[in-house]
Structures are given as structure tokens and as C-alpha cells.
Write a protein that holds these residues in place. Structure first.
Motif, mmCIF file in Angstrom:
data_model
loop_
_atom_site.group_PDB
_atom_site.id
_atom_site.type_symbol
_atom_site.label_atom_id
_atom_site.label_comp_id
_atom_site.label_asym_id
_atom_site.label_seq_id
_atom_site.Cartn_x
_atom_site.Cartn_y
_atom_site.Cartn_z
ATOM 1 N N ASP A 80 2.031 13.613 5.434
ATOM 2 C CA ASP A 80 1.254 13.620 3.854
ATOM 3 C C ASP A 80 2.059 13.464 2.718
ATOM 4 O O ASP A 80 1.739 12.966 1.744
ATOM 5 C CB ASP A 80 0.580 15.330 3.973
ATOM 6 C CG ASP A 80 -0.488 15.131 2.686
ATOM 7 O OD1 ASP A 80 -1.360 14.135 2.915
ATOM 8 O OD2 ASP A 80 -0.638 15.839 1.977
ATOM 9 N N TRP A 106 3.062 9.681 2.610
ATOM 10 C CA TRP A 106 1.798 8.942 2.034
ATOM 11 C C TRP A 106 1.679 9.174 0.747
ATOM 12 O O TRP A 106 1.449 8.127 -0.134
ATOM 13 C CB TRP A 106 0.744 9.596 2.923
ATOM 14 C CG TRP A 106 -0.602 8.704 2.742
ATOM 15 C CD1 TRP A 106 -1.074 7.469 3.248
ATOM 16 C CD2 TRP A 106 -1.541 8.990 1.745
ATOM 17 N NE1 TRP A 106 -2.124 7.167 2.826
ATOM 18 C CE2 TRP A 106 -2.463 7.988 1.961
ATOM 19 C CE3 TRP A 106 -1.726 10.055 0.916
ATOM 20 C CZ2 TRP A 106 -3.447 7.930 1.285
ATOM 21 C CZ3 TRP A 106 -3.002 9.999 0.074
ATOM 22 C CH2 TRP A 106 -3.818 9.001 0.279
ATOM 23 N N ARG A 107 1.810 10.344 0.121
ATOM 24 C CA ARG A 107 1.393 10.426 -1.276
ATOM 25 C C ARG A 107 2.650 9.883 -2.266
ATOM 26 O O ARG A 107 2.356 9.410 -3.215
ATOM 27 C CB ARG A 107 1.533 12.092 -1.708
ATOM 28 C CG ARG A 107 0.047 12.495 -1.493
ATOM 29 C CD ARG A 107 0.351 14.165 -1.738
ATOM 30 N NE ARG A 107 0.117 14.390 -3.241
ATOM 31 C CZ ARG A 107 -0.727 14.100 -4.091
ATOM 32 N NH1 ARG A 107 -2.160 13.762 -3.290
ATOM 33 N NH2 ARG A 107 -0.941 14.395 -5.416
#
Lengths: 263, 156
Positions: free
Chosen positions: A17, A20-21
Motif C-alpha cells: 500500500d 503504491w501510494r
């Protein structure tokens, strides 16, 4: 065994996550830069954002700068008089403001005063589906909404940091020279003798510019990326303030270690 | 808010911001090193003490340049100090350099004493006459040594 697997799975999900961010924010930055030209062609949009993030932050920046400078004057006097070198008060106030406190404190105030407002505005636009409506009308929301707010912040921030430093030096002068009675000439001449324009002033301006970029990018990104609910907007605002503060302090360490390394 | 008032406020903000920048640049900072051409000479010292890069180079008390870099000569085992001197000031080739301290606890700087030669220093020259920094510990050690040497003589 199952609990361990669950823990590992959680760590993995968090890492993915996070990466990805990070990638998403980098791509978002590229898109904002790409459509900046379009938004600059309609300059009033950016000027309006400079008003909202710059002019309306003036009061908090000026007052905080004055008080930080006055505190520096008091504390600096208390420490320096032990060594019998109160004439160096001007140097201490000016260097600590120009190098560190000016850009960092102005950046933190800017993030909480202007960054949060930008996130809230964009987040609410997304929640009420105004961004999608623009898209439907073939108006690019990045060029119309996001880029002006980003550049408004980037332009405002160095000016605000300079004002903060100038007010702080004035505050230090008020306490040191007017209230306590340090010699006026020594205060200014010692300051001028050891503050270098390129080394101290310019590096401070570079710092504030970098902080302005970081805070503005985080603010517009969190707004654009938020969950389109009331709760999501409030979370996005919190994330803006928290991650702006962390990024400013981390970047400040990195920049300081490059700029003022052992000289 | 109408367009003109908005523009006015932003104009005031930008003007005040730039005024603050000018204040910081003119009233608070100085432009040492950034103005005009410089020329570089070097000087070798036996001991530079606590001299730092960017320390001032002074002649007759006036700042005429800055210490550009400090290196170590591997063959002669001496410290090589590069001095960036302001192009407005020229010195004779037999100028001597010494490392001095401003005040008892002040910063160390390089002092230049001009010589009498006709030819002037130019980039790449090396100062021949140098005087090392005074190291306080050595001075105290020497003083104690002399005292110790004196003591038996006066006891007799």
C-alpha cells in the motif's frame, strides 16, 4: 502460527500500500506539472489561490514570527550573557531564524493553515461530484482545480518564510535592543558580519521553496485521493497536516546535512 | 470578492514578501565572495590550528578574501591552504601569511602582511613566508618546561 501468518500478511499489505501510494503521488505530481501550462494561461485562477493560501496566512505568520523572535531574544540573551558576549545576540537570532526556524515553522504553520484548507476544498469538491461534473464538461479538473492550488502554495511559501524570518529578527531586536538594552550598532553590525547572503539567506529560501512544493503537493494529493464521504474528507485533512509536518522535518534534516555540512 | 480587490491584496502580499527578502539580503546578510572576480593563491603552513574553510583573510584588519580549501601536502607533511582573494586588492609576491586569532576565544583567520616587491600576486602563486597558528597547549607546555628548568637553578 495462524496469528504469525496474519501479522506477516498485514506487514506485506502495508508495504504494498505504501509503495503504491508513493508511486501514485509521483504520477500525480507529473500530471500536475503537465497541466500547469494550461492553468497558467488562466492566471487569475492561480492569483486567487495565492490570495487564499498566502494573503490569508499573513496574520498567523507575522504574529508567530514576532513571538518566536522575541523568545529567541530572551533565551539568547540569557545564554549569551553567561559568556559575556551579548553583542552576538543578533547573530544568534538571525542565523537560527534564517537557517532553520523561518522555513520550518513557517512551513508547519502553512501546512496547518493553508494545506488543510486546500485538502478540505478539493475533498469536498470530490464528495459533491464537482470534479466528475467538470470532467463531463470536458474541463480538466487537474488544470482547473488542482494545478492553481499547487502553484499558489509554491509561490506563497518562500514569501511567507521570508516574512517570518524578517518579523522574527525584528522581534529579537525589540527584546534585545529596545527592552533589554543590547547595543543597537553591535546587534546589527555583528549580524551583518557573520550572516552570508549566499550561504545563509539563499539556503533558507531554497529550503522554504522545497517545503512549499512538498506541502502543496501533499495537500492537493490528499484532497484528490480522499474517500468521497464526510469521514473520508476529515481523514484526508488529518493526513495532510500529519504527513506535511513529518515530511517537512525529515526534508529539513536532509537539506541541512547537504547545505551546512561541517563548515 | 471582486477581481480588483483580490489582485490588490495579492499584489500587496507579493510586494511585502519581496520587501522582506530584500531586507534579509541587504540589512541582515552580506555579500562576501559573491561580488566581483577573485584570484586564488596558496600558502603552506606547518600547523593551521583550528582554521576552517570560509574563514576570513584579512590584511590590516580588512577582510580581503576567504579561505577556499584546506589540504594536506603528502610529501612535505604541511597543510596547504587555498586563499580566494578579492580581485579588487592586489598584493606583492613577497607577502607573508600568518594564522591569527581574533580575541582570546574568537575565530581564527589568515592575516596577510604585504611585502615590498614590485611584481604582484596572481592566480596559482604560492606565498613563501608563512607563520603557523599558535597552539595554546604547546605554549603552555613550553612555559611549564622552562619553569621546570629554572626551578633547580634558583634553588641553589
Amino acid at each position: 502460527m495462524n496469528a504469525l501468518l496474519e501479522l506477516l500478511r498485514k506487514i506485506g499489505a502495508m508495504t504494498i500500500d505504501g509503495v503504491w501510494r508513493l508511486g501514485f503521488i509521483a504520477r500525480f505530481f507529473c500530471v500536475v506539472l503537465r497541466y500547469s501550462g494550461q492553468s497558467f494561461r488562466r492566471l487569475p485562477l492561480t492569483i486567487r489561490e495565492i490570495y487564499f493560501s498566502g494573503v490569508l496566512s499573513l496574520l498567523i505568520i507575522l504574529v508567530s514570527g514576532l513571538f518566536v523572535g522575541m523568545v529567541l531574544g530572551l533565551q539568547g540573551y540569557d545564554i549569551l550573557q553567561r559568556f559575556g558576549s551579548i553583542d552576538a545576540l543578533g547573530i544568534m537570532v538571525a542565523l537560527s531564524l534564517l537557517r532553520e526556524l523561518g522555513p520550518v515553522v513557517a512551513g508547519l504553520l502553512f501546512a496547518s493553515r493553508a494545506g488543510s484548507a486546500v485538502t478540505a476544498e478539493i475533498g469536498l469538491m470530490k464528495t459533491t461530484e464537482q470534479l466528475q461534473a467538470m470532467d463531463m464538461m470536458a474541463v480538466n479538473p487537474i488544470a482547473r482545480v488542482v494545478a492553481p492550488r499547487f502553484w499558489g502554495g509554491v509561490i506563497s511559501m518562500p514569501l511567507l518564510a521570508a516574512l517570518f524570518s524578517a518579523m522574527g529578527i525584528l522581534g529579537g531586536w525589540l527584546i534585545g535592543v529596545v527592552a533589554i538594552g543590547v547595543d543597537d550598532g553591535a546587534f546589527w553590525s555583528q549580524m551583518r558580519a557573520s550572516v552570508d547572503f549566499r550561504y545563509d539567506v539563499l539556503n533558507g529560501i531554497i529550503k522554504s521553496f522545497v517545503f512549499g512544493m512538498a506541502v502543496s503537493l501533499i495537500a492537493v494529493f490528499e484532497g484528490y485521493d480522499c474517500q468521497p464521504t464526510a469521514e473520508g474528507v476529515s481523514r484526508a485533512i488529518t493526513r495532510t497536516v500529519v504527513s506535511s509536518a513529518l515530511v517537512i522535518l525529515a526534508l529539513d534534516f536532509v537539506l541541512t546535512s547537504f547545505m551546512f555540512r561541517g563548515l | 470578492m471582486s477581481r480588483t480587490t483580490l489582485d490588490l491584496w495579492v499584489g500587496v502580499f507579493v510586494a511585502v514578501g519581496f520587501a522582506a527578502l530584500v531586507f534579509l539580503a541587504v540589512k541582515v546578510g552580506n555579500h562576501s565572495g559573491s561580488s566581483g572576480p577573485i584570484y586564488t593563491v596558496s600558502a603552506a603552513f606547518d600547523n593551521i590550528g583550528g582554521l576552517k574553510v570560509r574563514a576570513p583573510v584579512k590584511s590590516a584588519g580588512v577582510v580581503v578574501g576567504r579561505v577556499g580549501s584546506i589540504g594536506f601536502d603528502k610529501t612535505k607533511f604541511r597543510a596547504v591552504v587555498r586563499l580566494d582573494l578579492d580581485g579588487r586588492y592586489t598584493f606583492p609576491v613577497d607577502t607573508s601569511a600568518s594564522i591569527l586569532t581574533s580575541g582570546l576565544l574568537g575565530e581564527q583567520y589568515v592575516g596577510l602582511d604585504p611585502g615590498a616587491e614590485e611584481t604582484e600576486l596572481k592566480t596559482g602563486d604560492q606565498l613563501q613566508i608563512t607563520q603557523s597558528a599558535v597552539v595554546l597547549e604547546k605554549l603552555i607546555g613550553q612555559f611549564l618546561f622552562n619553569k621546570a628548568a629554572e626551578a633547580p637553578a634558583s634553588a641553589k
